[in-house]
Design a protein around this motif. Structure first.
Motif, PDB file in Angstrom:
ATOM      1  N   PRO A   5      39.234  54.595  48.058  1.00 56.51           N
ATOM      2  CA  PRO A   5      39.086  53.842  46.631  1.00 56.51           C
ATOM      3  C   PRO A   5      40.075  52.906  46.559  1.00 56.51           C
ATOM      4  CG  PRO A   5      40.004  56.081  46.236  1.00 56.51           C
ATOM      5  CD  PRO A   5      39.896  56.067  47.712  1.00 56.51           C
ATOM      6  N   SER A   6      39.589  51.697  46.062  1.00 54.92           N
ATOM      7  CA  SER A   6      40.758  50.675  46.125  1.00 54.92           C
ATOM      8  C   SER A   6      41.631  51.156  44.618  1.00 54.92           C
ATOM      9  CB  SER A   6      40.002  49.477  45.653  1.00 54.92           C
ATOM     10  OG  SER A   6      39.426  49.354  44.577  1.00 54.92           O
ATOM     11  N   SER A   7      42.988  50.408  44.871  1.00 58.05           N
ATOM     12  CA  SER A   7      43.987  50.599  43.781  1.00 58.05           C
ATOM     13  C   SER A   7      43.569  49.732  42.628  1.00 58.05           C
ATOM     14  CB  SER A   7      45.199  50.174  44.485  1.00 58.05           C
ATOM     15  OG  SER A   7      45.218  48.887  44.914  1.00 58.05           O
ATOM     16  N   PRO A   8      44.074  50.346  41.492  1.00 58.27           N
ATOM     17  CA  PRO A   8      43.841  49.651  40.301  1.00 58.27           C
ATOM     18  C   PRO A   8      44.270  48.216  40.364  1.00 58.27           C
ATOM     19  CG  PRO A   8      44.799  51.643  39.775  1.00 58.27           C
ATOM     20  CD  PRO A   8      44.870  51.354  41.182  1.00 58.27           C
ATOM     21  N   SER A   9      43.160  47.485  39.584  1.00 59.34           N
ATOM     22  CA  SER A   9      43.747  45.913  39.349  1.00 59.34           C
ATOM     23  C   SER A   9      45.163  45.930  38.583  1.00 59.34           C
ATOM     24  CB  SER A   9      42.544  45.192  38.761  1.00 59.34           C
ATOM     25  OG  SER A   9      43.119  43.753  38.503  1.00 59.34           O
ATOM     26  N   PRO A  10      45.847  44.923  39.030  1.00 62.30           N
ATOM     27  CA  PRO A  10      47.177  44.554  38.385  1.00 62.30           C
ATOM     28  C   PRO A  10      47.071  43.864  37.218  1.00 62.30           C
ATOM     29  CG  PRO A  10      47.006  43.125  40.215  1.00 62.30           C
ATOM     30  CD  PRO A  10      45.675  44.272  40.230  1.00 62.30           C
ATOM     31  N   LEU A  11      45.760  43.173  37.189  1.00 60.95           N
ATOM     32  CA  LEU A  11      45.676  42.121  35.912  1.00 60.95           C
ATOM     33  C   LEU A  11      45.921  42.896  34.398  1.00 60.95           C
ATOM     34  CD1 LEU A  11      42.824  40.142  37.016  1.00 60.95           C
ATOM     35  CD2 LEU A  11      45.080  39.425  36.643  1.00 60.95           C
ATOM     36  N   PRO A  12      45.267  43.953  33.948  1.00 60.65           N
ATOM     37  CA  PRO A  12      45.562  44.626  32.798  1.00 60.65           C
ATOM     38  C   PRO A  12      46.937  44.794  32.285  1.00 60.65           C
ATOM     39  CG  PRO A  12      43.698  45.764  33.722  1.00 60.65           C
ATOM     40  CD  PRO A  12      44.403  44.841  34.889  1.00 60.65           C
ATOM     41  N   GLY A  13      47.965  45.097  33.505  1.00 63.93           N
ATOM     42  CA  GLY A  13      49.364  45.391  32.952  1.00 63.93           C
ATOM     43  C   GLY A  13      49.873  43.818  32.885  1.00 63.93           C
ATOM     44  N   LEU A  14      49.551  42.757  33.493  1.00 63.68           N
ATOM     45  CA  LEU A  14      49.987  41.675  33.480  1.00 63.68           C
ATOM     46  C   LEU A  14      49.593  41.098  32.135  1.00 63.68           C
ATOM     47  CD1 LEU A  14      51.273  39.256  34.248  1.00 63.68           C
ATOM     48  CD2 LEU A  14      49.244  38.435  35.582  1.00 63.68           C
ATOM     49  N   LEU A  15      48.379  41.070  31.651  1.00 65.57           N
ATOM     50  CA  LEU A  15      47.783  40.496  30.442  1.00 65.57           C
ATOM     51  C   LEU A  15      48.392  41.271  29.432  1.00 65.57           C
ATOM     52  CD1 LEU A  15      44.166  39.737  31.179  1.00 65.57           C
ATOM     53  CD2 LEU A  15      46.187  38.757  31.973  1.00 65.57           C
ATOM     54  N   LEU A  16      48.702  42.504  29.435  1.00 69.21           N
ATOM     55  CA  LEU A  16      49.411  43.120  28.094  1.00 69.21           C
ATOM     56  C   LEU A  16      50.977  42.454  28.029  1.00 69.21           C
ATOM     57  CD1 LEU A  16      48.531  46.954  28.610  1.00 69.21           C
ATOM     58  CD2 LEU A  16      47.864  45.335  26.790  1.00 69.21           C
ATOM     59  N   LEU A  17      51.246  42.103  29.296  1.00 66.35           N
ATOM     60  CA  LEU A  17      52.781  41.524  29.171  1.00 66.35           C
ATOM     61  C   LEU A  17      52.703  40.225  28.449  1.00 66.35           C
ATOM     62  CD1 LEU A  17      55.697  42.349  30.059  1.00 66.35           C
ATOM     63  CD2 LEU A  17      55.231  41.268  32.190  1.00 66.35           C
ATOM     64  N   LEU A  18      51.584  39.387  29.184  1.00 60.75           N
ATOM     65  CA  LEU A  18      51.341  38.054  28.644  1.00 60.75           C
ATOM     66  C   LEU A  18      51.233  38.190  27.075  1.00 60.75           C
ATOM     67  CD1 LEU A  18      49.325  36.444  31.292  1.00 60.75           C
ATOM     68  CD2 LEU A  18      51.981  36.424  30.888  1.00 60.75           C
TER      69      LEU A  18
END
Length: 233
Positions: A5-18
């Protein structure tokens, strides 16, 4: 043997920070620039209507500058997205972060000579509006192209609607509940922190902090293995 299984995308965490930086920028624009939004254009259209009706306290020029420069930022980001869509995600995110941070830091420098109570000098007022609106227009268009559900980083109307309409009370399954609540809390926290900074230290610090958060958060995000691939690959 099935693929790992691929690791979760880092985008949700970044977008919460943004999303936190949206609160910071809105605190600067609403509290320090005379009731104008540079991250969210809905309010500006409403305020522009008030100004068109000659309502005391509302002027056409700031809202028009915000709308036009936001449009320019979004237009540029659309072209950038077309260019970087098939390249590694880290390149796209890095360019977006550097663009946003640079614009916000220039706005912070301009803000050092800006007087909030009098909104003077006028050229500095419009410069800060334009710089932050271009940055947020660029942000919005980039996030739109990334298509991460329930994380626009600037708008919460559909987020709040989704929490209610998809809730168990409405017969739904509460999809992305943590992400949606996180987005609300992130903008709330940014707005509260930004308001304290604006009232006690002026406009430069929240603008500087926004650029730092954007850049550092993105640099951490692009270290993720998923960022070596084009988005959606």
């Amino acid at each position: 043997m099935p693929p790992a299984p691929s690791s979760p995308s880092p985008l949700p965490g970044l977008l919460l920070l943004l999303s936190v930086t949206t609160g910071l920028v809105d605190a600067v624009s609403v509290l320090g620039l005379g009731k104008v939004f540079t991250a969210n254009m809905t309010g500006n259209v409403v305020f522009l209507g008030f100004a068109a009706a000659q309502t005391p306290g509302f002027s056409v020029a700031p809202y028009m500058v915000a709308l036009l420069t936001f449009f320019i930022g979004a237009l540029i980001a659309g072209r950038v997205g077309q260019r970087f869509a098939k390249r590694p995600l880290r390149q796209w995110l890095t360019v977006a972060a550097l663009t946003e941070a640079a614009l916000l830091w220039i706005a912070a420098i301009v803000a050092l000579r800006f007087d909030v109570p009098t909104l003077r000098p006028t050229v500095a007022l419009f410069a800060i509006i334009a710089l932050t609106a271009i940055a947020m227009g660029f942000r919005n268009a980039t996030i739109r192209q990334l298509k991460v559900p329930d994380l626009t980083t600037t708008v919460l109307t559909l987020t709040v609607t989704g929490i209610a309409a998809d809730s168990s009370m409405a017969g739904g399954a509460n999809p992305n509940l943590a992400r949606r609540v996180g987005a609300i809390l992130a903008i709330f926290a940014g707005a509260a922190a930004g308001a304290l900074m604006v009232m006690r230290m002026g406009l430069a610090l929240p603008l500087l902090a926004s650029g730092v958060i954007i850049l550092l958060g993105t640099l951490l995000c692009v270290r993720h293995p998923a960022a070596t691939l084009p988005h959606g690959a």
